[in-house]
Design an enzyme around this catalytic site. Structure first.
Site, PDB file in Angstrom:
ATOM      1  N   HIS A   9       6.173  13.705  34.801  1.00  0.00           N
ATOM      2  CA  HIS A   9       6.961  14.072  33.521  1.00  0.00           C
ATOM      3  C   HIS A   9       8.015  15.250  33.582  1.00  0.00           C
ATOM      4  O   HIS A   9       7.640  15.984  34.392  1.00  0.00           O
ATOM      5  CB  HIS A   9       5.956  14.304  32.150  1.00  0.00           C
ATOM      6  CG  HIS A   9       5.099  15.298  32.439  1.00  0.00           C
ATOM      7  ND1 HIS A   9       5.837  16.893  32.086  1.00  0.00           N
ATOM      8  CD2 HIS A   9       3.700  15.747  32.810  1.00  0.00           C
ATOM      9  CE1 HIS A   9       4.829  17.574  32.345  1.00  0.00           C
ATOM     10  NE2 HIS A   9       3.626  16.863  32.918  1.00  0.00           N
ATOM     11  N   GLU A  11       9.930  18.397  32.106  1.00  0.00           N
ATOM     12  CA  GLU A  11       9.639  19.883  31.567  1.00  0.00           C
ATOM     13  C   GLU A  11       8.995  19.479  30.264  1.00  0.00           C
ATOM     14  O   GLU A  11       9.812  19.095  29.508  1.00  0.00           O
ATOM     15  CB  GLU A  11      10.849  20.834  31.599  1.00  0.00           C
ATOM     16  CG  GLU A  11      10.141  22.054  31.302  1.00  0.00           C
ATOM     17  CD  GLU A  11      11.321  23.021  31.204  1.00  0.00           C
ATOM     18  OE1 GLU A  11      11.471  24.223  31.829  1.00  0.00           O
ATOM     19  OE2 GLU A  11      12.187  23.074  30.280  1.00  0.00           O
ATOM     20  N   ARG A  60       4.080  13.452  26.848  1.00  0.00           N
ATOM     21  CA  ARG A  60       5.282  14.022  27.625  1.00  0.00           C
ATOM     22  C   ARG A  60       5.620  12.949  28.822  1.00  0.00           C
ATOM     23  O   ARG A  60       6.665  12.985  29.254  1.00  0.00           O
ATOM     24  CB  ARG A  60       4.834  15.339  28.248  1.00  0.00           C
ATOM     25  CG  ARG A  60       3.459  15.537  28.937  1.00  0.00           C
ATOM     26  CD  ARG A  60       3.126  17.049  28.941  1.00  0.00           C
ATOM     27  NE  ARG A  60       1.859  17.249  29.835  1.00  0.00           N
ATOM     28  CZ  ARG A  60       0.803  17.370  29.464  1.00  0.00           C
ATOM     29  NH1 ARG A  60       0.371  16.865  28.058  1.00  0.00           N
ATOM     30  NH2 ARG A  60      -0.286  17.543  30.169  1.00  0.00           N
ATOM     31  N   GLU A  87      -3.211  14.216  32.798  1.00  0.00           N
ATOM     32  CA  GLU A  87      -3.087  15.181  33.400  1.00  0.00           C
ATOM     33  C   GLU A  87      -4.736  15.671  33.530  1.00  0.00           C
ATOM     34  O   GLU A  87      -5.650  15.289  32.856  1.00  0.00           O
ATOM     35  CB  GLU A  87      -2.600  16.499  32.827  1.00  0.00           C
ATOM     36  CG  GLU A  87      -2.455  17.697  33.396  1.00  0.00           C
ATOM     37  CD  GLU A  87      -2.179  17.711  34.942  1.00  0.00           C
ATOM     38  OE1 GLU A  87      -2.621  17.319  35.870  1.00  0.00           O
ATOM     39  OE2 GLU A  87      -0.744  18.283  35.112  1.00  0.00           O
ATOM     40  N   ARG A 114      -6.331  26.489  39.719  1.00  0.00           N
ATOM     41  CA  ARG A 114      -5.213  25.620  39.733  1.00  0.00           C
ATOM     42  C   ARG A 114      -5.292  24.254  40.672  1.00  0.00           C
ATOM     43  O   ARG A 114      -5.037  23.316  40.591  1.00  0.00           O
ATOM     44  CB  ARG A 114      -3.861  25.972  39.866  1.00  0.00           C
ATOM     45  CG  ARG A 114      -3.789  26.960  38.758  1.00  0.00           C
ATOM     46  CD  ARG A 114      -2.283  27.671  38.601  1.00  0.00           C
ATOM     47  NE  ARG A 114      -1.183  26.664  38.600  1.00  0.00           N
ATOM     48  CZ  ARG A 114      -0.157  26.457  39.335  1.00  0.00           C
ATOM     49  NH1 ARG A 114       0.114  27.348  40.085  1.00  0.00           N
ATOM     50  NH2 ARG A 114       0.535  25.701  39.025  1.00  0.00           N
TER      51      ARG A 114
END
Length: 250
Positions: A9, A11, A60, A87, A114
């Site tokens: 996607h 930003e 998004r 996500e 992460r």
């Protein structure tokens, strides 16, 4: 030969704020909209035409897909939404600024949260107002399917059934597909397609709003992959994604 097009996607508002987003349903920025439109223009200029599109249930990604298809004059295309393309869930980190979190816990710990394959961030509490377990869009899922946190391994395990049951059969049936999803759901697919090791996947970053094209053989094994447009710009954008979790911006 088959082709598969993957697009992270454009930003989002929390990308701009450098926050952990996960399953939080934030919108695109004006830059994100422009990135999505540019992706559609690139694909149209290169002669791409699609039969079917896939995206997540987060706005998004769905809005990125809409802008891509609008630029291609293909807004009529059948679109399948799946939570499996969402996500990765960032647990108790969702909403926190990445750089501030790195200052508190250290760059190394945040990099593990992460980008490591099998270490999830701290989970949300089940009654945390940030939890999605009462969200209507997940009403048909079993309670255990709505995560309180995820590592990339967890994301791979929910993305691959969708690849095997929906996307791969569609490609083999001759459907030309485009997927608008998220950094980590795309990393999960790329890890599988390219057979990337658990350790090497740490270094893979996916830039916002740039089409990633896979050319696949009859067994859906990659022949090659590449970003459309300026490859140097794509590399710089991917490097910028990698720097987001550092206490001092690179």
């Amino acid at each position: 030969m088959y082709k598969l097009v993957l697009i992270r996607h454009g930003e989002s508002t929390w990308n701009l704020d450098n926050r952990f987003t996960g399953w939080t349903d934030v919108d695109l920025t004006e830059t994100g909209i422009a990135q999505a439109k540019n992706s559609g223009q690139l694909l149209k200029a290169e002669g791409y035409d699609f039969d079917l599109a896939y995206t997540s249930v987060l706005k998004r990604a769905t809005r990125t897909l809409w802008h891509v298809l609008d630029e291609m004059d293909q807004t009529w295309l059948p679109v399948e939404h799946s939570w499996r393309l969402n996500e990765r869930h960032y647990g108790d980190l969702q909403g926190l600024n990445k750089a501030e979190t790195a200052k508190k816990f250290g760059d190394e710990q945040v990099l593990v949260w992460r980008r490591s394959y099998d270490t999830p961030p701290p989970p949300l509490a089940a009654n945390d107002p940030r939890s999605e377990r009462s969200d209507r869009r997940y009403a048909n899922l079993l309670p255990g399917q709505v995560p309180l946190t995820e590592c990339l391994k967890d994301t791979v395990e929910r993305v691959l059934p969708f690849w095997n049951e929906a996307m791969a059969p569609a490609i083999k049936a001759g459907k030309r597909i485009v997927v608008a999803a998220h950094g980590n759901s795309i990393r999960a697919l790329v890890k599988y397609l390219d057979n990337i090791s658990d350790s090497d996947i740490v270094g893979l970053n996916i830039p916002n709003g740039i089409p990633l094209v896979y050319e696949l053989d009859e067994n859906l094994k990659p022949l090659r992959s590449y970003y459309l447009g300026d490859s140097e710009a794509a590399a710089k954008a991917a490097a910028a994604v990698g720097a987001q979790g550092k206490a001092v911006a690179a």
